[in-house]
Design a protein around this motif. Structure first.
Motif, PDB file in Angstrom:
ATOM      1  N   ILE A  72       0.734  -1.675   0.145  1.00 48.15           N
ATOM      2  CA  ILE A  72       0.017   0.011  -0.140  1.00 48.15           C
ATOM      3  C   ILE A  72       1.069   0.961  -0.256  1.00 48.15           C
ATOM      4  O   ILE A  72       0.709   2.543  -0.408  1.00 48.15           O
ATOM      5  CB  ILE A  72      -0.611   0.311   1.461  1.00 48.15           C
ATOM      6  CG1 ILE A  72      -1.898  -1.275   1.103  1.00 48.15           C
ATOM      7  CG2 ILE A  72      -1.445   1.054   1.710  1.00 48.15           C
ATOM      8  CD1 ILE A  72      -2.681  -1.042   2.387  1.00 48.15           C
ATOM      9  N   LYS A  73       2.113   1.551   0.198  1.00 44.41           N
ATOM     10  CA  LYS A  73       2.581   2.340   0.597  1.00 44.41           C
ATOM     11  C   LYS A  73       3.337   2.526  -0.370  1.00 44.41           C
ATOM     12  O   LYS A  73       3.560   3.584  -1.168  1.00 44.41           O
ATOM     13  CB  LYS A  73       4.220   2.003   1.889  1.00 44.41           C
ATOM     14  CG  LYS A  73       3.551   2.127   2.759  1.00 44.41           C
ATOM     15  CD  LYS A  73       5.107   2.711   4.409  1.00 44.41           C
ATOM     16  CE  LYS A  73       4.673   1.374   5.428  1.00 44.41           C
ATOM     17  NZ  LYS A  73       5.940   0.928   5.413  1.00 44.41           N
ATOM     18  N   ASP A  74       4.111   1.570  -1.160  1.00 44.34           N
ATOM     19  CA  ASP A  74       4.725   1.248  -1.885  1.00 44.34           C
ATOM     20  C   ASP A  74       3.419   1.426  -3.814  1.00 44.34           C
ATOM     21  O   ASP A  74       4.515   2.630  -4.494  1.00 44.34           O
ATOM     22  CB  ASP A  74       5.724   0.540  -2.534  1.00 44.34           C
ATOM     23  CG  ASP A  74       6.167  -0.010  -1.644  1.00 44.34           C
ATOM     24  OD1 ASP A  74       7.008   0.698  -0.642  1.00 44.34           O
ATOM     25  OD2 ASP A  74       6.956  -0.417  -1.514  1.00 44.34           O
ATOM     26  N   THR A  75       2.854   1.636  -3.139  1.00 40.27           N
ATOM     27  CA  THR A  75       1.776   1.443  -4.872  1.00 40.27           C
ATOM     28  C   THR A  75       1.062   2.387  -4.684  1.00 40.27           C
ATOM     29  O   THR A  75       0.603   3.146  -5.841  1.00 40.27           O
ATOM     30  CB  THR A  75       0.703   0.625  -5.064  1.00 40.27           C
ATOM     31  OG1 THR A  75       1.875  -1.047  -4.762  1.00 40.27           O
ATOM     32  CG2 THR A  75       0.220   0.566  -6.636  1.00 40.27           C
ATOM     33  N   TYR A  76       0.944   3.028  -3.416  1.00 38.49           N
ATOM     34  CA  TYR A  76      -0.407   4.024  -3.632  1.00 38.49           C
ATOM     35  C   TYR A  76      -0.246   5.454  -2.848  1.00 38.49           C
ATOM     36  O   TYR A  76      -1.004   6.078  -2.493  1.00 38.49           O
ATOM     37  CB  TYR A  76      -1.891   3.665  -2.612  1.00 38.49           C
ATOM     38  CG  TYR A  76      -1.849   2.203  -3.792  1.00 38.49           C
ATOM     39  CD1 TYR A  76      -3.225   2.586  -4.515  1.00 38.49           C
ATOM     40  CD2 TYR A  76      -2.523   1.072  -3.337  1.00 38.49           C
ATOM     41  CE1 TYR A  76      -3.505   1.802  -5.598  1.00 38.49           C
ATOM     42  CE2 TYR A  76      -2.498   0.079  -4.161  1.00 38.49           C
ATOM     43  CZ  TYR A  76      -3.762   0.052  -5.403  1.00 38.49           C
ATOM     44  OH  TYR A  76      -3.707  -1.126  -6.256  1.00 38.49           O
ATOM     45  N   TYR A 131       0.535   5.720   0.439  1.00 37.53           N
ATOM     46  CA  TYR A 131      -0.434   5.951   1.564  1.00 37.53           C
ATOM     47  C   TYR A 131       0.960   5.817   3.057  1.00 37.53           C
ATOM     48  O   TYR A 131       1.734   5.089   2.902  1.00 37.53           O
ATOM     49  CB  TYR A 131      -1.549   4.696   2.676  1.00 37.53           C
ATOM     50  CG  TYR A 131      -2.477   5.562   1.769  1.00 37.53           C
ATOM     51  CD1 TYR A 131      -3.599   5.852   2.881  1.00 37.53           C
ATOM     52  CD2 TYR A 131      -3.303   5.065   0.473  1.00 37.53           C
ATOM     53  CE1 TYR A 131      -5.121   6.334   2.392  1.00 37.53           C
ATOM     54  CE2 TYR A 131      -4.288   5.105  -0.291  1.00 37.53           C
ATOM     55  CZ  TYR A 131      -5.148   6.078   1.077  1.00 37.53           C
ATOM     56  OH  TYR A 131      -5.644   6.064   1.064  1.00 37.53           O
ATOM     57  N   SER A 132       1.243   6.798   3.795  1.00 34.86           N
ATOM     58  CA  SER A 132       2.030   6.014   5.030  1.00 34.86           C
ATOM     59  C   SER A 132       1.459   4.635   5.843  1.00 34.86           C
ATOM     60  O   SER A 132       0.094   5.196   6.226  1.00 34.86           O
ATOM     61  CB  SER A 132       2.248   7.154   5.325  1.00 34.86           C
ATOM     62  OG  SER A 132       2.993   7.005   7.370  1.00 34.86           O
ATOM     63  N   VAL A 133       1.780   3.972   6.027  1.00 35.69           N
ATOM     64  CA  VAL A 133       0.604   3.163   6.668  1.00 35.69           C
ATOM     65  C   VAL A 133       2.150   2.635   7.878  1.00 35.69           C
ATOM     66  O   VAL A 133       3.374   2.284   7.671  1.00 35.69           O
ATOM     67  CB  VAL A 133       1.094   1.844   6.374  1.00 35.69           C
ATOM     68  CG1 VAL A 133       0.368   0.286   7.302  1.00 35.69           C
ATOM     69  CG2 VAL A 133       0.074   2.104   4.830  1.00 35.69           C
TER      70      VAL A 133
END
Length: 123
Positions: A112-116, A118-120
């Motif tokens: 999710i971090k790498d693709t979109y 977002y900071s997770v």
């Protein structure tokens, strides 16, 4: 609407204020009394879990999990849907493993971090 995405385990998530967090299970099974959203499609298959318990390497587990679960259109649609239903709450992706252990929630968090973008973070 901008929301934050976190990861955690069920034990810690149980204590979270549900007015601030939307708790989302990404496990094959949920603990008794779980009252959040369930995205079983983001859990590893029974076969993958079994293979890992029998000695499959972590790097092979990661590769197979991504192949099974990190489908770009699906993840994008899931995130959009979760953001829509959060009503301003942050999203917490949960499973059973404690922090510090190899776990699929960290794989999906990195994806999710790498693709979109977002900071997770882990709670």
């Amino acid at each position: 609407m901008v929301v934050n995405v976190f990861t955690s385990n069920f034990r810690k998530a149980k204590a979270l204020d549900r007015s601030k967090y939307l708790v989302v299970s990404i496990s094959r099974y949920n603990p008794r009394g779980f009252d959040g959203v369930w995205l079983k499609e983001l859990s590893p298959s029974a076969r993958l879990l079994s293979d890992y318990k029998k000695g499959l390497s972590w790097s092979e587990y990661v590769r197979r999990y991504k192949e099974e679960c990190c489908v770009p259109d699906y993840i994008r649609d899931v995130l959009s849907s979760l953001v829509f239903i959060t009503k301003g709450r942050d999203i917490v992706l949960c499973c059973y493993e404690p922090a510090g252990h190899n776990c699929h929630r960290f794989i999906i968090a990195d994806y999710i971090k790498d693709t979109y973008g977002y900071s997770v973070q882990e709670l």
